[in-house]
Scaffold this motif. Structure first.
Motif, PDB file in Angstrom:
ATOM      1  N   PRO A 188       0.909  -1.062  -0.075  1.00 58.80           N
ATOM      2  CA  PRO A 188       0.097  -0.003  -0.030  1.00 58.80           C
ATOM      3  C   PRO A 188       0.895   1.335  -0.048  1.00 58.80           C
ATOM      4  O   PRO A 188       0.500   2.247  -0.481  1.00 58.80           O
ATOM      5  CB  PRO A 188      -0.940  -0.108   1.379  1.00 58.80           C
ATOM      6  N   GLU A 189       1.826   1.330   0.639  1.00 53.39           N
ATOM      7  CA  GLU A 189       2.650   2.420   0.796  1.00 53.39           C
ATOM      8  C   GLU A 189       3.284   2.931  -0.546  1.00 53.39           C
ATOM      9  O   GLU A 189       3.457   3.933  -1.206  1.00 53.39           O
ATOM     10  CB  GLU A 189       4.204   2.128   1.625  1.00 53.39           C
ATOM     11  N   ILE A 190       3.651   1.637  -1.496  1.00 47.85           N
ATOM     12  CA  ILE A 190       4.167   1.985  -2.803  1.00 47.85           C
ATOM     13  C   ILE A 190       3.255   2.470  -3.728  1.00 47.85           C
ATOM     14  O   ILE A 190       3.147   3.354  -4.581  1.00 47.85           O
ATOM     15  CB  ILE A 190       5.049   0.727  -3.181  1.00 47.85           C
ATOM     16  N   VAL A 191       2.097   1.874  -3.457  1.00 48.45           N
ATOM     17  CA  VAL A 191       0.572   2.275  -4.419  1.00 48.45           C
ATOM     18  C   VAL A 191       0.447   3.663  -4.194  1.00 48.45           C
ATOM     19  O   VAL A 191       0.136   4.762  -4.907  1.00 48.45           O
ATOM     20  CB  VAL A 191      -0.534   1.606  -3.979  1.00 48.45           C
ATOM     21  N   ASN A 192       0.400   4.157  -2.702  1.00 47.73           N
ATOM     22  CA  ASN A 192       0.494   5.680  -2.316  1.00 47.73           C
ATOM     23  C   ASN A 192       1.445   6.731  -3.170  1.00 47.73           C
ATOM     24  O   ASN A 192       1.121   7.646  -3.595  1.00 47.73           O
ATOM     25  CB  ASN A 192       0.426   5.870  -1.084  1.00 47.73           C
ATOM     26  N   ALA A 193       2.873   5.980  -3.175  1.00 45.13           N
ATOM     27  CA  ALA A 193       3.638   6.735  -3.905  1.00 45.13           C
ATOM     28  C   ALA A 193       3.565   6.880  -5.449  1.00 45.13           C
ATOM     29  O   ALA A 193       3.524   7.739  -5.813  1.00 45.13           O
ATOM     30  CB  ALA A 193       5.021   6.142  -3.735  1.00 45.13           C
ATOM     31  N   PHE A 194       3.140   5.799  -5.924  1.00 44.91           N
ATOM     32  CA  PHE A 194       2.699   5.661  -7.404  1.00 44.91           C
ATOM     33  C   PHE A 194       1.551   6.895  -7.532  1.00 44.91           C
ATOM     34  O   PHE A 194       1.790   7.505  -8.428  1.00 44.91           O
ATOM     35  CB  PHE A 194       2.118   4.517  -7.603  1.00 44.91           C
ATOM     36  N   LEU A 195       0.660   6.894  -6.807  1.00 51.37           N
ATOM     37  CA  LEU A 195      -0.501   7.731  -7.063  1.00 51.37           C
ATOM     38  C   LEU A 195       0.183   9.167  -6.807  1.00 51.37           C
ATOM     39  O   LEU A 195      -0.524  10.312  -7.603  1.00 51.37           O
ATOM     40  CB  LEU A 195      -1.599   7.572  -6.065  1.00 51.37           C
ATOM     41  N   LYS A 196       1.011   9.567  -6.062  1.00 48.10           N
ATOM     42  CA  LYS A 196       1.712  10.779  -6.132  1.00 48.10           C
ATOM     43  C   LYS A 196       2.288  11.297  -7.278  1.00 48.10           C
ATOM     44  O   LYS A 196       2.411  12.511  -7.586  1.00 48.10           O
ATOM     45  CB  LYS A 196       2.469  10.919  -4.855  1.00 48.10           C
ATOM     46  N   ILE A 197       2.956  10.347  -8.021  1.00 48.51           N
ATOM     47  CA  ILE A 197       3.625  10.576  -9.308  1.00 48.51           C
ATOM     48  C   ILE A 197       3.185  10.078 -10.400  1.00 48.51           C
ATOM     49  O   ILE A 197       4.000   9.706 -11.246  1.00 48.51           O
ATOM     50  CB  ILE A 197       5.092  10.207  -8.793  1.00 48.51           C
ATOM     51  N   GLU A 198       1.918   9.792 -10.572  1.00 45.22           N
ATOM     52  CA  GLU A 198       1.318   9.090 -11.546  1.00 45.22           C
ATOM     53  C   GLU A 198       1.480   9.821 -12.852  1.00 45.22           C
ATOM     54  O   GLU A 198       1.772   8.993 -14.121  1.00 45.22           O
ATOM     55  CB  GLU A 198      -0.057   8.498 -11.399  1.00 45.22           C
ATOM     56  N   LYS A 199       1.758  11.214 -12.669  1.00 41.15           N
ATOM     57  CA  LYS A 199       1.969  11.928 -14.081  1.00 41.15           C
ATOM     58  C   LYS A 199       3.408  11.663 -14.378  1.00 41.15           C
ATOM     59  O   LYS A 199       3.500  11.665 -15.999  1.00 41.15           O
ATOM     60  CB  LYS A 199       1.904  13.299 -13.657  1.00 41.15           C
ATOM     61  N   GLN A 200       4.432  11.182 -13.793  1.00 40.58           N
ATOM     62  CA  GLN A 200       5.671  10.866 -13.955  1.00 40.58           C
ATOM     63  C   GLN A 200       5.646   9.534 -15.023  1.00 40.58           C
ATOM     64  O   GLN A 200       6.199   9.264 -15.744  1.00 40.58           O
ATOM     65  CB  GLN A 200       6.486  10.785 -13.043  1.00 40.58           C
ATOM     66  N   PHE A 201       4.644   8.657 -14.503  1.00 45.82           N
ATOM     67  CA  PHE A 201       4.703   7.329 -15.012  1.00 45.82           C
ATOM     68  C   PHE A 201       4.095   7.599 -16.701  1.00 45.82           C
ATOM     69  O   PHE A 201       4.589   6.987 -17.443  1.00 45.82           O
ATOM     70  CB  PHE A 201       3.603   6.315 -14.320  1.00 45.82           C
ATOM     71  N   VAL A 202       3.106   8.601 -16.744  1.00 46.02           N
ATOM     72  CA  VAL A 202       2.668   8.938 -18.134  1.00 46.02           C
ATOM     73  C   VAL A 202       3.513   9.438 -18.762  1.00 46.02           C
ATOM     74  O   VAL A 202       3.835   9.048 -20.126  1.00 46.02           O
ATOM     75  CB  VAL A 202       1.367   9.746 -17.820  1.00 46.02           C
ATOM     76  N   ASP A 203       4.336  10.263 -18.365  1.00 45.46           N
ATOM     77  CA  ASP A 203       5.540  10.999 -19.084  1.00 45.46           C
ATOM     78  C   ASP A 203       6.852   9.857 -19.342  1.00 45.46           C
ATOM     79  O   ASP A 203       7.106   9.986 -20.783  1.00 45.46           O
ATOM     80  CB  ASP A 203       6.296  12.098 -18.251  1.00 45.46           C
ATOM     81  N   ILE A 204       6.891   8.862 -18.732  1.00 47.01           N
ATOM     82  CA  ILE A 204       7.843   8.012 -18.895  1.00 47.01           C
ATOM     83  C   ILE A 204       7.472   7.055 -20.066  1.00 47.01           C
ATOM     84  O   ILE A 204       7.963   6.689 -21.161  1.00 47.01           O
ATOM     85  CB  ILE A 204       8.120   7.183 -17.647  1.00 47.01           C
ATOM     86  N   ALA A 205       6.232   6.735 -20.115  1.00 49.26           N
ATOM     87  CA  ALA A 205       5.441   6.031 -20.924  1.00 49.26           C
ATOM     88  C   ALA A 205       5.553   6.415 -22.441  1.00 49.26           C
ATOM     89  O   ALA A 205       5.796   5.792 -23.313  1.00 49.26           O
ATOM     90  CB  ALA A 205       3.965   5.619 -20.476  1.00 49.26           C
ATOM     91  N   LYS A 206       5.102   7.710 -22.435  1.00 45.96           N
ATOM     92  CA  LYS A 206       5.311   8.704 -23.568  1.00 45.96           C
ATOM     93  C   LYS A 206       6.670   8.691 -24.187  1.00 45.96           C
ATOM     94  O   LYS A 206       6.969   8.335 -25.392  1.00 45.96           O
ATOM     95  CB  LYS A 206       4.484  10.105 -23.496  1.00 45.96           C
TER      96      LYS A 206
END
Length: 366
Positions: free
Chosen positions: A340-358
């Motif tokens: 759960p802690e890592i999921v919370n971190a993921f939610l804080k930086i989900e925009k970074q995941f979108v940018d990395i995927a692009k």
């Protein structure tokens, strides 16, 4: 006068004292003189600075103690040995001199053999200190170069292994680049929590980034008819496919053993990730059925990164999901599949995941 001779700076407000010292020093040393503290400090900026300083204590405007302190406070001159030569022979005076950083203290009337001996001793000591400094610098450069070579060897090894796995898998090299960047982004975010300061150091985050591409190295041991099957796997086939986690663990464990050091960080992280990124927080994963914090932290990071990338990528058995859909699935898996802690971190930086995927897109992500 040969400039190969060591240079002695004599500082005394009495010309007769300078003359006496010069009379028996000039044969072996290059002599420069100053009649007060200000002149002495100016002499230190000459093209050829002194190798040693003979300094009187009692002088007008600036006494020898103050001159010595200024010399020792200056990083450019602090290495120059200072010998006080003074008529002040009380032990308190000597103590003051040494507290100011002097190398020695000679009382007047002077004995030429003693002065010559002390100068020679302190010049030799200064040479030894300088030699040690030079050797330390050389050692530091050697260590830096060796560390650089080891790092390059490590990076090449990881790249070679990751490339090997990539050539046997339908997943693309961009999957490797995306997931390692996801892992790094998560690690940087989680490092903001003091709880993880000890583990998530900049060095370890870099090693996690470099080790992440080996998460599926075990797939080199999976038969082609299963690994390259253009469709969804049967139950039996999936059971065999799951062996890649154990195979990756075994291969990287052997590498650690061959190197004779189980604490080599990049191999340890790579092994943890390869073995544990399919474990689940609730214990329902594979290959060992680990749960919660039994699962290595590195593997818990990769679990989120790997699943997110699989969700947004097209597969023969599924279309590429949208980022929003992927986020909802990961949220649903919090406390079940994911830490759960890592999921919370993921939610804080989900925009970074979108940018990395692009940035590392295969063209089939949504």
């Amino acid at each position: 006068m040969s400039t190969n001779k060591p240079t002695v700076l004599i500082v005394d407000d009495e010309s007769i004292n300078i003359s006496i010292l010069m009379s028996f020093l000039k044969t072996d040393y290059r002599i420069i003189a100053a009649k007060n503290g200000h002149q002495a400090l100016d002499r230190l900026t000459d093209a050829i600075p002194p190798d040693i300083i003979l300094l009187d204590v009692v002088m007008p405007e600036m006494d020898g103690y103050e001159v010595c302190k200024k010399i020792k406070d200056n990083p450019v001159t602090q290495h120059i040995p200072v010998i006080f030569i003074s008529s002040k022979n009380n032990h308190i005076d000597e103590t003051n001199g040494f507290e100011m950083g002097a190398a020695d203290y000679i009382t007047k009337p002077i004995s030429p053999p003693i002065v010559l001996s002390r100068i020679k001793t302190h010049l030799n000591l200064a040479r030894v200190r300088q030699l040690l400094v030079s050797q330390n610098h050389l050692l530091e450069e050697t260590i830096k170069q060796r560390t650089k070579e080891l790092t390059q060897t490590q990076d090449i090894t990881i790249l070679a292994l990751a490339t090997l796995a990539e050539t046997r898998d339908n997943e693309t090299g961009n999957h490797i680049r995306r997931t390692q960047n996801y892992v790094k982004a998560l690690a940087i975010e989680l490092a903001k929590n003091p709880k993880h300061n000890e583990f998530l150091t900049p060095e370890n985050i870099d090693l996690l980034f470099k080790s992440a591409p080996l998460h599926d190295i075990g797939k080199v041991g999976i038969p082609d008819n299963i690994l390259l099957k253009p469709g969804k796997l049967s139950t039996d086939e999936f059971h065999i496919m799951k062996d890649h986690a154990s195979l990756g663990n075994e291969a990287l464990s052997k590498a650690e053993q061959l190197l004779g050091n189980g604490n080599i960080s990049f191999l340890r992280f790579a092994r943890e990730i390869a073995s544990g990124h399919h474990e689940k927080w609730d214990g329902s994963g594979y290959p060992k059925g680990l749960s919660g914090e039994e699962i290595p932290f590195s593997a818990r990071l990769m679990a989120v990164a790997d699943v997110y990338d699989a969700l947004i990528s097209k597969r023969v058995y599924k279309p590429a999901f949208t980022h929003s859909k992927a986020v909802s699935i990961i949220i649903e898996g919090s406390g079940k599949h994911f830490d759960p802690e890592i999921v919370n971190a993921f939610l804080k930086i989900e925009k970074q995941f979108v940018d990395i995927a692009k940035c590392f897109s295969d063209g089939d992500q949504v």
